[in-house]
Design a protein around this motif. Structure first.
Motif, mmCIF file in Angstrom:
data_model
loop_
_atom_site.group_PDB
_atom_site.id
_atom_site.type_symbol
_atom_site.label_atom_id
_atom_site.label_comp_id
_atom_site.label_asym_id
_atom_site.label_seq_id
_atom_site.Cartn_x
_atom_site.Cartn_y
_atom_site.Cartn_z
ATOM 1 N N ASP A 189 1.121 -1.343 -0.358
ATOM 2 C CA ASP A 189 0.081 0.175 0.159
ATOM 3 C C ASP A 189 0.917 1.322 0.178
ATOM 4 N N GLU A 224 0.332 4.396 0.322
ATOM 5 C CA GLU A 224 -0.259 5.532 1.241
ATOM 6 C C GLU A 224 0.658 5.026 2.716
ATOM 7 N N THR A 225 0.583 4.049 3.296
ATOM 8 C CA THR A 225 0.226 3.503 4.161
ATOM 9 C C THR A 225 1.791 3.076 4.653
#
Ligand code: SF4
Length: 179
Positions: free
Chosen positions: A111, A113-114
């Motif tokens: 992921d 973004e995270t």
């Protein structure tokens, strides 16, 4: 042959022991993506495990992972060190050079973004071994350069064996999720 559950248990136990010995010298943590950017060869057995995880994911995540995997495969087309259609690696030396040339390419499971592995429970064996100093079947694995700052990793190296794990052809994570 050792079952996949037994293999993962052996690998995770060795990594946990290495983390226990290293203590604060190990900086591996959720959100650190150092070992998730740049392709590396995994086994076909790893792909089967990732596919099982993919089947457990919700529809939104499955769609995202399928799109990211397709993008990653396209980015790996030129100079692929084996059969691109099946994703099978045929030359380890060529694969090493190929990996170096694509060190900017993030894992399609990551992921962005995270910084979290979206299929963490099903991740490949190589992902479980990145980071600490381990000796697998007599072969020293190189620890992450972010770990053991100022200390000798050899003092903390944990040996372990995966007897009867069987041979498995090599491939890449981007081939785990295909239409
Ligand atoms: S499968 Fe997960 S742990 Fe392994 S490289 Fe990809 S994001 Fe990182």
């Amino acid at each position: 042959m050792t079952s996949d559950a037994e293999l993962i248990q052996i690998v995770d136990a060795a990594a946990a022991e290495a983390a226990r010995l290293a203590g604060d010298l190990l900086h591996c943590r959720k959100g650190c993506t150092h070992c998730c950017v740049g392709p590396f060869a995994v086994t076909v057995r790893d792909l089967e495990r990732l596919r099982a995880g993919f089947e457990c994911a919700d529809e939104e995540l499955r769609g995202r992972l399928a799109a990211r995997s397709a993008e990653a495969r396209q980015a790996m087309f030129a100079g692929f060190p084996g059969d691109w259609e099946s994703g099978t690696v045929t030359g380890l030396a060529a694969a090493d050079a190929f990996d170096s040339n694509h060190e900017w390419l993030p894992c399609p499971i990551l992921d962005l973004e995270t910084g979290v592995c979206t299929l963490h429970a099903w991740r490949p064996v190589a992902c479980r071994l990145h980071g600490p100093a381990l000796r697998m079947n007599g072969f020293d694995l190189r620890p992450c350069r972010l770990n053991y700052a100022g200390a000798d990793p050899e003092r903390y190296r944990v040996p372990f064996d995966t007897p009867d794990a069987g041979e498995s052809p090599l491939t890449y994570i981007a081939w785990a999720i295909r239409p």
